[in-house]
Design an enzyme around this catalytic site. Structure first.
Site, mmCIF file in Angstrom:
data_model
loop_
_atom_site.group_PDB
_atom_site.id
_atom_site.type_symbol
_atom_site.label_atom_id
_atom_site.label_comp_id
_atom_site.label_asym_id
_atom_site.label_seq_id
_atom_site.Cartn_x
_atom_site.Cartn_y
_atom_site.Cartn_z
ATOM 1 C CB SER A 23 -0.894 0.113 1.220
ATOM 2 O OG SER A 23 -1.582 1.240 1.543
ATOM 3 C CD GLN A 46 -3.158 -4.061 2.729
ATOM 4 O OE1 GLN A 46 -4.290 -4.199 2.252
ATOM 5 N NE2 GLN A 46 -2.605 -2.950 3.196
ATOM 6 C CB SER A 169 11.989 8.249 10.716
ATOM 7 O OG SER A 169 11.539 9.026 11.845
ATOM 8 C CE1 TYR A 183 3.026 6.732 11.959
ATOM 9 C CE2 TYR A 183 3.608 9.098 12.257
ATOM 10 C CZ TYR A 183 3.678 8.014 11.455
ATOM 11 O OH TYR A 183 4.068 8.179 10.176
ATOM 12 C CE LYS A 187 6.711 6.083 11.459
ATOM 13 N NZ LYS A 187 7.263 4.889 10.594
ATOM 14 C CB THR A 219 -0.575 6.849 1.949
ATOM 15 O OG1 THR A 219 -0.557 7.228 3.133
ATOM 16 C CG2 THR A 219 0.478 7.767 1.356
HETATM 17 N N1 LIG Z 1 1.927 9.010 4.293
HETATM 18 C C1 LIG Z 1 2.408 9.677 5.217
HETATM 19 O O1 LIG Z 1 2.097 10.904 5.272
HETATM 20 C C2 LIG Z 1 3.654 9.420 5.862
HETATM 21 C C3 LIG Z 1 4.231 10.498 6.458
HETATM 22 C C4 LIG Z 1 5.614 10.147 7.070
HETATM 23 C C5 LIG Z 1 6.169 8.641 7.224
HETATM 24 N N2 LIG Z 1 5.245 7.853 6.775
HETATM 25 C C6 LIG Z 1 5.809 6.552 6.770
HETATM 26 O O2 LIG Z 1 5.797 5.931 5.463
HETATM 27 C C7 LIG Z 1 5.622 4.350 5.730
HETATM 28 C C8 LIG Z 1 4.478 3.970 4.754
HETATM 29 O O3 LIG Z 1 3.225 4.688 4.985
HETATM 30 P P1 LIG Z 1 2.237 4.843 3.870
HETATM 31 O O4 LIG Z 1 1.744 6.139 4.137
HETATM 32 O O5 LIG Z 1 2.486 4.135 2.755
HETATM 33 O O6 LIG Z 1 0.868 3.890 4.963
HETATM 34 P P2 LIG Z 1 0.194 2.654 4.187
HETATM 35 O O7 LIG Z 1 -1.056 2.487 5.220
HETATM 36 O O8 LIG Z 1 -0.470 3.224 2.835
HETATM 37 O O9 LIG Z 1 1.053 1.502 4.100
HETATM 38 C C9 LIG Z 1 1.437 0.844 5.204
HETATM 39 C C10 LIG Z 1 1.652 -0.659 5.046
HETATM 40 O O10 LIG Z 1 2.183 -1.202 6.070
HETATM 41 C C11 LIG Z 1 1.462 -2.461 6.280
HETATM 42 N N3 LIG Z 1 1.355 -3.065 7.492
HETATM 43 C C12 LIG Z 1 0.610 -2.568 8.629
HETATM 44 N N4 LIG Z 1 0.882 -3.295 9.548
HETATM 45 C C13 LIG Z 1 1.684 -4.464 9.534
HETATM 46 C C14 LIG Z 1 2.380 -5.400 10.026
HETATM 47 N N5 LIG Z 1 2.072 -5.850 11.226
HETATM 48 N N6 LIG Z 1 3.299 -6.241 9.303
HETATM 49 C C15 LIG Z 1 3.503 -5.973 7.989
HETATM 50 N N7 LIG Z 1 3.040 -4.937 7.323
HETATM 51 C C16 LIG Z 1 2.320 -3.881 8.010
HETATM 52 C C17 LIG Z 1 -0.158 -2.317 5.904
HETATM 53 O O11 LIG Z 1 -0.866 -3.592 5.494
HETATM 54 C C18 LIG Z 1 0.243 -1.532 4.528
HETATM 55 O O12 LIG Z 1 0.463 -2.018 3.446
HETATM 56 C C19 LIG Z 1 5.224 4.307 7.205
HETATM 57 O O13 LIG Z 1 6.431 3.935 7.902
HETATM 58 C C20 LIG Z 1 4.670 5.679 7.596
HETATM 59 O O14 LIG Z 1 5.058 5.991 9.140
HETATM 60 C C21 LIG Z 1 4.211 8.134 5.947
#
Ligand SMILES: NC(=O)c1ccc[n+]([C@@H]2O[C@H](COP(=O)([O-])OP(=O)(O)OC[C@H]3O[C@@H](n4cnc5c(N)ncnc54)[C@H](O)[C@@H]3O)[C@@H](O)[C@H]2O)c1
Length: 304
Positions: A23, A46, A169, A183, A187, A219
């Site tokens: 995802s 998933q 992070s 969260y 991070k 996302t």
């Molecule tokens: N989207 C943002 O704004 C943002 C900002 C800063 C950091 N991040 C970081 O980027 C990374 C990706 O985030 P994203 O926005 O793509 O989120 P997302 O929710 O789209 O994707 C997260 C993925 O992690 C998987 N996941 C959740 N629990 C799990 C587990 N126990 N074991 C294995 N997989 C698991 C989910 O199934 C999903 O596919 C994360 O570490 C998030 O903290 C995101």
């Protein structure tokens, strides 16, 4: 160091493991790597969406893996090694995370019956920190190359390593983020993990370890925030400006293929990607953060 996008050609035929790759940012990275000819194993709870990889589907392997579970993580790493024709691992990128914890101040102020520790969910702590700790342990084991192969020694540039470990992070691990507590804590924790290994992983194991700290991006993870903005009628750019998924893919791609990127922490912002200078020279990211916060304030964004 500037952080322009890299040409991903060197990742062709390399073996990549991506946790949380079904995802959002992990999926977008997996797609870019597969499009450049890498063999990618996705470790996630998933599967990725059907046909997400088009013609490159045969280069993608899915391993059902909860990162908090030591056995399923170990299996995912073994599956990645078995899947790639080289039977090794070259790049590991750790995206798996959840964001479902409240701010402790809200819990404290709303509980008239007194505290009940059993009602506190620490799933976010488990997935985001314990999970990445397990992943990092396995990644260092499988990526390590105590002796560099002669072919990876570039003349005049020392022992450059092609092996890359990338930790996700967040800017939430650098700034105050008052919307939730665990969260943020996880991070910040990932930064601690990064700083405990980045020098030694390079010097002793020849694994380049870098960290990506994205600003907020559209996302599935940020749907509650997106809904809140939509409902409040807040126009994009006022209150919050999103960075792009593509910018994260660029930053991760650069860390994956550029042998000069070692121990760097990269902010992914609406204006582009920046070296945070999270080291003595950069005052432990302080100077870069000051500019980032000011730019967001000037854009009318709410910072905390
Ligand atoms: N989207 C943002 O704004 C943002 C900002 C800063 C950091 N991040 C970081 O980027 C990374 C990706 O985030 P994203 O926005 O793509 O989120 P997302 O929710 O789209 O994707 C997260 C993925 O992690 C998987 N996941 C959740 N629990 C799990 C587990 N126990 N074991 C294995 N997989 C698991 C989910 O199934 C999903 O596919 C994360 O570490 C998030 O903290 C995101």
């Amino acid at each position: 160091m500037s952080f322009d996008p890299a040409n991903l050609d060197p990742i062709a035929d390399e073996s990549v493991l991506i946790t949380g790759g079904s995802s959002g940012l992990g999926l977008a990275t997996a797609r870019a790597f597969v499009a450049s000819g890498a063999y990618v194993t996705i470790a996630d709870i998933q599967p990725p969406p059907e046909n997400a990889f088009g013609d490159g589907q045969h280069r993608v392997n899915f391993s059902l893996c909860g990162v908090t579970d030591s056995a399923s993580q170990t299996e995912a790493f073994k599956a990645a090694i078995k899947f790639a024709p080289s039977h090794i691992l070259d790049v590991v990128a750790l995206f798996a995370a959840v964001d479902d914890s409240p701010n402790l101040v809200d819990l404290g102020s709303s509980n008239g019956n007194g505290p009940n520790l059993d009602s506190l969910s620490i799933k976010c702590l488990d997935v985001n920190l314990k999970g990445i700790y397990y992943s990092t342990y396995l990644a260092l084991h499988y990526l390590q190359q105590p002796e560099l192969a002669p072919s990876s020694q570039t003349s005049g540039s020392g022992n450059r390593s092609t092996k890359s470990l990338i930790l996700l992070s967040s800017l939430g691990g650098y700034l105050d983020d008052s919307h939730d507590s665990i969260y943020s804590a996880t991070k910040y924790g990932i930064r601690g993990l990064f700083r405990s290994i980045r020098l030694r992983s390079y010097n002793e194991l020849h694994v380049r370890c870098n960290l990506i700290a994205p600003w907020v991006i559209r996302t599935p993870l940020t749907v509650p925030l997106q809904d809140f903005m939509d409902k409040s009628g807040m126009p994009e750019g006022k209150g919050l400006t999103f960075a792009t998924v593509d910018a994260v893919v660029d930053a991760v791609g650069r860390c994956a293929v550029d042998e000069n990127v070692v121990g760097r922490s990269i902010a992914v912002m609406p204006e582009g990607n920046f070296d945070l200078g999270d080291d003595e020279e950069g005052l432990w990211a302080g100077a870069a953060l000051k500019k980032i916060v000011q730019a967001r304030k000037d854009a009318g964004n709410v910072i905390v």
